[in-house]
Design a protein around this motif. Structure first.
Motif, PDB file in Angstrom:
ATOM      1  N   SER A 185      48.977  41.535  44.279  1.00  0.00           N
ATOM      2  CA  SER A 185      49.910  40.704  43.597  1.00  0.00           C
ATOM      3  C   SER A 185      49.993  41.211  42.214  1.00  0.00           C
ATOM      4  CB  SER A 185      49.016  39.250  43.151  1.00  0.00           C
ATOM      5  OG  SER A 185      48.860  38.624  44.059  1.00  0.00           O
ATOM      6  N   ALA A 186      51.134  41.064  41.315  1.00  0.00           N
ATOM      7  CA  ALA A 186      51.109  41.424  39.857  1.00  0.00           C
ATOM      8  C   ALA A 186      50.449  40.367  39.110  1.00  0.00           C
ATOM      9  CB  ALA A 186      52.785  41.560  39.495  1.00  0.00           C
ATOM     10  N   MET A 187      49.680  40.509  38.107  1.00  0.00           N
ATOM     11  CA  MET A 187      49.238  39.397  37.456  1.00  0.00           C
ATOM     12  C   MET A 187      50.106  39.047  36.177  1.00  0.00           C
ATOM     13  SD  MET A 187      45.103  39.508  37.046  1.00  0.00           S
ATOM     14  CE  MET A 187      44.859  40.967  36.189  1.00  0.00           C
ATOM     15  N   SER A 188      50.086  38.150  35.660  1.00  0.00           N
ATOM     16  CA  SER A 188      51.066  37.628  34.621  1.00  0.00           C
ATOM     17  C   SER A 188      50.465  38.104  33.219  1.00  0.00           C
ATOM     18  CB  SER A 188      50.994  35.978  34.595  1.00  0.00           C
ATOM     19  OG  SER A 188      49.922  35.456  34.210  1.00  0.00           O
ATOM     20  N   ASP A 189      51.005  37.990  32.084  1.00  0.00           N
ATOM     21  CA  ASP A 189      50.740  38.378  30.939  1.00  0.00           C
ATOM     22  C   ASP A 189      49.468  37.320  30.465  1.00  0.00           C
ATOM     23  OD1 ASP A 189      52.130  36.001  30.720  1.00  0.00           O
ATOM     24  OD2 ASP A 189      53.443  36.728  29.225  1.00  0.00           O
ATOM     25  N   ASN A 190      49.694  36.116  30.948  1.00  0.00           N
ATOM     26  CA  ASN A 190      48.495  35.379  30.803  1.00  0.00           C
ATOM     27  C   ASN A 190      47.234  35.484  31.338  1.00  0.00           C
ATOM     28  OD1 ASN A 190      47.217  32.522  29.792  1.00  0.00           O
ATOM     29  ND2 ASN A 190      47.495  32.149  31.984  1.00  0.00           N
ATOM     30  N   GLN A 191      47.328  36.057  32.406  1.00  0.00           N
ATOM     31  CA  GLN A 191      46.151  36.518  33.228  1.00  0.00           C
ATOM     32  C   GLN A 191      45.581  37.768  32.503  1.00  0.00           C
ATOM     33  OE1 GLN A 191      47.978  36.704  37.172  1.00  0.00           O
ATOM     34  NE2 GLN A 191      46.172  35.819  38.004  1.00  0.00           N
ATOM     35  N   TRP A 192      46.393  38.853  32.123  1.00  0.00           N
ATOM     36  CA  TRP A 192      45.770  40.126  31.431  1.00  0.00           C
ATOM     37  C   TRP A 192      45.247  39.590  30.056  1.00  0.00           C
ATOM     38  CZ3 TRP A 192      44.620  44.271  33.786  1.00  0.00           C
ATOM     39  CH2 TRP A 192      45.385  44.672  34.756  1.00  0.00           C
ATOM     40  N   ALA A 193      45.907  38.709  29.414  1.00  0.00           N
ATOM     41  CA  ALA A 193      45.450  38.201  28.130  1.00  0.00           C
ATOM     42  C   ALA A 193      43.878  37.717  28.448  1.00  0.00           C
ATOM     43  CB  ALA A 193      46.316  37.224  27.561  1.00  0.00           C
ATOM     44  N   GLY A 194      43.838  36.913  29.414  1.00  0.00           N
ATOM     45  CA  GLY A 194      42.428  36.428  29.844  1.00  0.00           C
ATOM     46  C   GLY A 194      41.504  37.531  30.170  1.00  0.00           C
ATOM     47  N   MET A 195      41.915  38.640  30.821  1.00  0.00           N
ATOM     48  CA  MET A 195      41.152  39.823  31.030  1.00  0.00           C
ATOM     49  C   MET A 195      40.349  40.151  29.597  1.00  0.00           C
ATOM     50  SD  MET A 195      41.323  40.492  34.234  1.00  0.00           S
ATOM     51  CE  MET A 195      41.155  42.202  34.709  1.00  0.00           C
ATOM     52  N   MET A 196      40.851  40.067  28.582  1.00  0.00           N
ATOM     53  CA  MET A 196      40.418  40.526  27.297  1.00  0.00           C
ATOM     54  C   MET A 196      39.041  39.430  26.764  1.00  0.00           C
ATOM     55  SD  MET A 196      41.268  43.465  26.501  1.00  0.00           S
ATOM     56  CE  MET A 196      40.777  43.510  24.969  1.00  0.00           C
ATOM     57  N   LEU A 197      39.175  38.401  27.475  1.00  0.00           N
ATOM     58  CA  LEU A 197      38.267  37.379  26.911  1.00  0.00           C
ATOM     59  C   LEU A 197      37.192  37.129  27.979  1.00  0.00           C
ATOM     60  CD1 LEU A 197      40.981  34.525  26.095  1.00  0.00           C
ATOM     61  CD2 LEU A 197      39.883  36.193  24.469  1.00  0.00           C
ATOM     62  N   GLY A 198      36.929  38.253  28.779  1.00  0.00           N
ATOM     63  CA  GLY A 198      35.853  38.467  29.739  1.00  0.00           C
ATOM     64  C   GLY A 198      34.308  38.456  28.971  1.00  0.00           C
TER      65      GLY A 198
END
Ligand code: F0G
Length: 461
Positions: free
Chosen positions: A54-67
């Motif tokens: 799948s392609a992740m959304s901008d919202n998911q990629w932003a969440g990756m930075m909050l790991g």
């Protein structure tokens, strides 16, 4: 408009290298005509699987930075746990790095030799995990699932008579679990109706047998219920999902599908004792209870993905894009499994290439031709994947259906890509008489399709 436009716009692009037909012919020869052995960089459109692609959304990629990468009690775990509880309703949530580990943990805890697990159709890894424990993986799907032209709206349904027969024959004490795969991947990505789920649940409760879902594509299944089943049109997909899971005791999940992520999965269940036992095993093989083989950022991406996948504009597009490809193939005279399922279009290779017998792998011949001519990668689900020699009769045995699966990654390809796939297949269909069969020159003892090597048969038919 019959089919909706993509409900997203493209912010980051991944270029596709346009290989030439000559290059691809050389590469596939080197790969022993096995598409699993090809470099992915040589592929123009990759329809090998919808899993982890799948392609992740901008919202998911932003969440990756909050790991939060704390070993224990990461805040992303709590977000993930809350999200799973909210949608699936099960009390205990155990993260794993993908679906088959959830299956492995579940079955290695509950199965013993000689047990029986009924399912509509077990997916390969589910079957392998059941059979590894010397238990029987019993498929009880409705007969129509095997008829490519049957237009039943819920062709993934469990046949209740077959299920009852299994309970009568083996006895409930030998059945530690009943499963339902939603949607039914091995039967063409077909949905299961709420009515059927309710009936399976009632039967399971009557005999005190736990009832679990293989929930990989649950949102697509719920969307089909909304579209096709009476009484659900005005319910949200989330409400439908909550009702659906309320009939079960737990689920296994590969988040690589309807979690809209590239890696991840989980196991969820109401039974505390079972969850504790599984958690102890999890710590041994995957990791601590609050990360289960995943990074904190992965858990965040799953939590966000599970919310996004319930978006009905997304689901409408998703299901209709698959249908759009199916209809374009039908328009070109190409035989496919009908109705079109949620995540993939399945070509009926026996009817596409009737001049090639199953002993010469017609499905694989089509897979290779499509790669060579158009750079499209698909997968054979037929004589190469499932054919085997019967140890008693020494005869080769082949599955009833000879399919080529075109699995569509989520949010990755546009309708124009689908048009390219349909046009390429249309051109191949015109020249189908020229396609030849294959013979095996190397094969391992099991799961041969991953490492098998083939050679084209030279004779012209
Ligand atoms: N169950 C179903 C119904 C699946 O389709 C898959 C994976 C799994 C379980 C296992 O999950 O890959 O995360 O371990 N299906 C992929 C496919 C591989 O291409 O259909 P996993």
């Amino acid at each position: 408009m019959k089919f909706p436009a993509e409900p997203f716009r493209i912010k980051v692009v991944e270029p596709i290298a346009m290989t030439s037909e000559n290059e691809r012919r050389r590469l596939i020869e080197q790969a022993g005509y096995n598409i699993f052995l090809l470099p992915a960089a040589s592929i123009i459109i990759d329809l090998l699987t919808d899993s982890g692609t799948s392609a992740m959304s901008d919202n998911q990629w932003a969440g990756m930075m909050l790991g939060d990468e704390s070993y224990a009690g990461s805040k992303n775990y709590y977000h993930f746990e809350d999200t799973v509880r909210d949608i699936f309703g099960f009390k205990n949530v155990i993260p794993t790095h993908q679906g088959r580990v959830a299956e492995n943990l579940l079955f290695s805890t509950i199965l013993k030799e000689g047990d029986v697990v009924p399912n509509n159709i077990h997916f390969d890894t589910t079957r392998a995990n059941v059979e590894y424990h010397k238990a029987i993986a019993l498929d009880c799907v409705v007969d129509e699932a095997m008829d490519p032209d049957s237009m039943l709206p819920f062709k993934g349904n469990m046949d209740l008579r077959k299920l009852q027969k299994a309970i009568d024959e083996y006895g409930p004490e030998r059945i530690p679990m009943i499963m339902l795969t939603i949607t039914n991947n091995s039967g063409g990505g077909q949905p299961v109706s709420m009515e059927n789920i309710r009936a399976v649940s009632a039967l399971a409760r009557k005999y005190h047998i736990p009832f679990f879902f293989d929930a990989c594509r649950f949102a697509e299944n719920c969307y089909f219920i909304k579209e096709r089943e009476e009484g659900y049109r005005d319910k949200s997909v989330k409400e439908i999902a909550r009702e659906l899971f309320s009939y079960g005791d737990g689920c296994t999940m590969s988040a690589k599908k309807d979690g809209l992520v590239n890696i991840g999965g989980f196991l969820a269940m109401n039974d505390d004792t079972l969850a504790q036992e599984i958690t102890n095993m999890l710590i041994l093989i995957e990791g601590f209870r609050t990360y289960g083989g995943l990074a904190g950022r992965d858990l965040e991406a799953i939590a966000r993905g599970l919310k996004e996948v319930l978006d009905e504009d997304y689901l409408r597009f998703r299901v209709k894009q698959t249908q759009y490809l199916g209809e374009m193939l039908i328009d070109r005279g190409i035989p496919i499994i009908k109705p079109v399922g949620g995540h993939a279009v399945y070509i009926d290779a026996k009817h596409f290439l009737p001049h090639i017998p199953q002993s010469e792998f017609p499905g694989q011949a089509l897979v290779v031709e499509l790669y060579q001519r158009a750079g499209i990668r698909t997968v054979e689900i037929g004589s190469l994947m499932f054919g085997h020699k019967n140890p008693e009769t020494e005869q080769d045995e082949f599955p009833e259906l000879e399919l080529v699966r075109l699995a569509i990654p989520r949010r990755v390809y546009t309708s124009m890509h689908m048009q390219y796939v349909a046009d390429s297949l249309g051109a191949i269909y015109q020249d189908r008489q020229k396609i030849k069969g294959y013979k095996i020159v190397y094969q391992p003892k099991f799961l041969r399709h991953f490492t098998v090597r083939l050679e084209p048969l030279s004779r012209n038919i």
